[in-house]
Design a protein around this motif. Sequence first.
Motif, mmCIF file in Angstrom:
data_model
loop_
_atom_site.group_PDB
_atom_site.id
_atom_site.type_symbol
_atom_site.label_atom_id
_atom_site.label_comp_id
_atom_site.label_asym_id
_atom_site.label_seq_id
_atom_site.Cartn_x
_atom_site.Cartn_y
_atom_site.Cartn_z
ATOM 1 N N SER A 151 0.853 -1.084 0.094
ATOM 2 C CA SER A 151 0.041 -0.062 -0.258
ATOM 3 C C SER A 151 0.911 1.188 0.025
ATOM 4 N N LEU A 152 2.162 1.085 0.603
ATOM 5 C CA LEU A 152 3.165 2.208 0.374
ATOM 6 C C LEU A 152 3.229 2.900 -1.227
ATOM 7 N N ILE A 153 3.157 1.796 -1.995
ATOM 8 C CA ILE A 153 3.075 2.236 -3.389
ATOM 9 C C ILE A 153 1.923 2.376 -4.174
ATOM 10 N N SER A 154 0.767 1.574 -3.677
ATOM 11 C CA SER A 154 -0.440 1.702 -4.252
ATOM 12 C C SER A 154 -1.351 2.850 -3.924
ATOM 13 N N LEU A 155 -1.286 3.136 -2.766
ATOM 14 C CA LEU A 155 -2.111 4.331 -2.045
ATOM 15 C C LEU A 155 -1.832 5.521 -2.963
ATOM 16 N N PRO A 156 -0.886 6.184 -2.862
ATOM 17 C CA PRO A 156 -0.480 7.315 -3.832
ATOM 18 C C PRO A 156 -0.974 7.255 -5.157
ATOM 19 N N ARG A 157 -0.884 6.097 -5.776
ATOM 20 C CA ARG A 157 -1.416 5.901 -7.382
ATOM 21 C C ARG A 157 -2.778 5.840 -7.333
ATOM 22 N N SER A 158 -3.553 5.624 -6.311
ATOM 23 C CA SER A 158 -5.010 5.313 -6.364
ATOM 24 C C SER A 158 -5.764 6.557 -5.616
ATOM 25 N N GLN A 159 -5.191 6.856 -4.762
ATOM 26 C CA GLN A 159 -5.957 7.999 -3.595
ATOM 27 C C GLN A 159 -5.348 9.533 -3.632
ATOM 28 N N ASP A 160 -5.855 10.336 -3.277
ATOM 29 C CA ASP A 160 -5.450 11.507 -2.963
ATOM 30 C C ASP A 160 -4.897 11.561 -1.569
ATOM 31 N N VAL A 161 -3.392 11.222 -1.463
ATOM 32 C CA VAL A 161 -2.682 11.104 -0.169
ATOM 33 C C VAL A 161 -1.688 12.190 -0.291
ATOM 34 N N ALA A 162 -1.120 12.741 0.639
ATOM 35 C CA ALA A 162 0.121 13.381 0.739
ATOM 36 C C ALA A 162 1.287 13.019 0.723
ATOM 37 N N PHE A 163 1.450 11.559 0.548
ATOM 38 C CA PHE A 163 2.679 11.176 0.510
ATOM 39 C C PHE A 163 3.175 10.151 -0.537
ATOM 40 N N SER A 164 4.264 9.842 -0.830
ATOM 41 C CA SER A 164 4.695 8.928 -1.735
ATOM 42 C C SER A 164 5.838 7.919 -1.048
ATOM 43 N N HIS A 165 6.163 6.806 -1.665
ATOM 44 C CA HIS A 165 7.419 6.126 -1.026
ATOM 45 C C HIS A 165 8.719 7.002 -0.966
ATOM 46 N N ARG A 166 8.687 7.865 -1.809
ATOM 47 C CA ARG A 166 10.077 8.857 -1.732
ATOM 48 C C ARG A 166 10.082 9.777 -0.565
ATOM 49 N N ASP A 167 9.032 9.984 0.184
ATOM 50 C CA ASP A 167 8.853 10.712 1.477
ATOM 51 C C ASP A 167 9.597 10.206 2.624
ATOM 52 N N PHE A 168 9.780 8.538 2.422
ATOM 53 C CA PHE A 168 10.322 7.882 3.612
ATOM 54 C C PHE A 168 11.746 7.306 3.466
ATOM 55 N N THR A 169 12.255 6.747 4.459
ATOM 56 C CA THR A 169 13.768 6.085 4.479
ATOM 57 C C THR A 169 13.469 4.528 4.374
ATOM 58 N N PRO A 170 13.898 4.289 3.199
ATOM 59 C CA PRO A 170 13.645 2.600 3.033
ATOM 60 C C PRO A 170 14.828 2.010 4.007
ATOM 61 N N VAL A 171 14.612 1.091 4.834
ATOM 62 C CA VAL A 171 15.356 0.207 5.521
ATOM 63 C C VAL A 171 15.771 -1.209 5.149
ATOM 64 N N PHE A 172 14.353 -2.014 5.252
ATOM 65 C CA PHE A 172 14.663 -3.328 5.022
ATOM 66 C C PHE A 172 13.289 -4.004 4.464
ATOM 67 N N LYS A 173 13.622 -4.724 3.393
ATOM 68 C CA LYS A 173 12.749 -5.473 2.768
ATOM 69 C C LYS A 173 12.828 -6.822 3.367
ATOM 70 N N LEU A 174 11.877 -7.185 4.050
ATOM 71 C CA LEU A 174 12.092 -8.695 4.607
ATOM 72 C C LEU A 174 11.733 -10.026 4.148
ATOM 73 N N GLY A 175 10.722 -9.734 2.754
ATOM 74 C CA GLY A 175 10.375 -10.908 2.179
ATOM 75 C C GLY A 175 9.230 -10.520 1.277
ATOM 76 N N GLU A 176 8.723 -11.588 0.552
ATOM 77 C CA GLU A 176 7.495 -11.218 -0.320
ATOM 78 C C GLU A 176 6.271 -12.343 0.141
ATOM 79 N N ASP A 177 5.263 -11.913 -0.138
ATOM 80 C CA ASP A 177 4.185 -12.762 0.298
ATOM 81 C C ASP A 177 3.170 -12.731 -0.946
#
Length: 321
Positions: free
Chosen positions: A103-129
């Motif tokens: 939803s970090l990616i899909s929310l800014p693409r589908s809704q009027d929100v004030a953030f995107s993934h670029r506004d935060f600091t990526p730390v750790f992708k722990l896996g895929e589901d």
Amino acid sequence: MREFLRTAVAVSCAAALAGCAMTEEVVGAGAPRPSGDVTMVVPFAAGGGSDIAGRAMARGLEAAEPGLRITVDNRDGGAGAVGYSYFLAKAGSPDYLLATETSLISLPRSQDVAFSHRDFTPVFKLGEDYTLLVARQDSPMNTCDQAVRRSKEQRVLAGISGAAGPDAIVFELMRRREGAGFDQVPYESGGETLAGLLGGQVELASLNPSEVVGQLRAGRLKALCVFADTRYDYPELAAIPTAAEQGVEVSFAQFRGVIAAGGLDPRAREFWIAAAREYAASPGYAEYVRSEYLQPKTAFGAEFAEYLRANDALLAEVVAR
């Protein structure tokens, strides 16, 4: 329903941001490392996959850095937008983390929100589901292709967790690629979606294995397919065919990970990445991956940031406002 959701998200975001003005005085910008008392924000309700991931990471990071005390704070609403908007106001503070997913990616693409993934600091992708398409045991649908055909002939209600999450994405991919016509019913979490399916409010749901494996074992639900490139290796899931095996060319991985606030002191960023690496090498991480049936595909820092950029480009093709 779409207009209602957009309005709800906008109102939720405004409420969250109104009480959290992004000022250095509030968030303590520029600190070189966390104070010891840290908050792990989970932007969904307790009990779902994001909550489980957030609590596992909190425990793992505490073990990696014994001086830390990490409290989990569930801030659900707006399909995740409330939690992310709250977190946006913590820019500069190393004392906040967020249990993130697609939803970090899909929310800014589908809704009027004030953030995107670029506004935060990526730390750790722990896996895929990868999600499973599941139905009650008494459903006339037994395979993914049967579900697609049925949706073309009559109304089929499908439960999803969040209006723009991975569940919505796989149903959208089925619509685009296979002409499916599922009527999507959004819930706030995987737990609520599961309850809706078991209670007969919806006929199908796209859910993570960890959310439904107990119901599959008990015989209350059956899995029609998994939206993955290959079958799972886990014994409990190995017999479930992929959607592609049934002629439905849909595969999509939800990532799970942790992000820090934007605008961090570089030393704070490196502190969290180092702690995440230590957690990823621990028995606790291996146990979490097994218990949640994840694929342990990890990424740290800049590599995670690049993954988010690529994921954003992919979702641009299927998610739109």
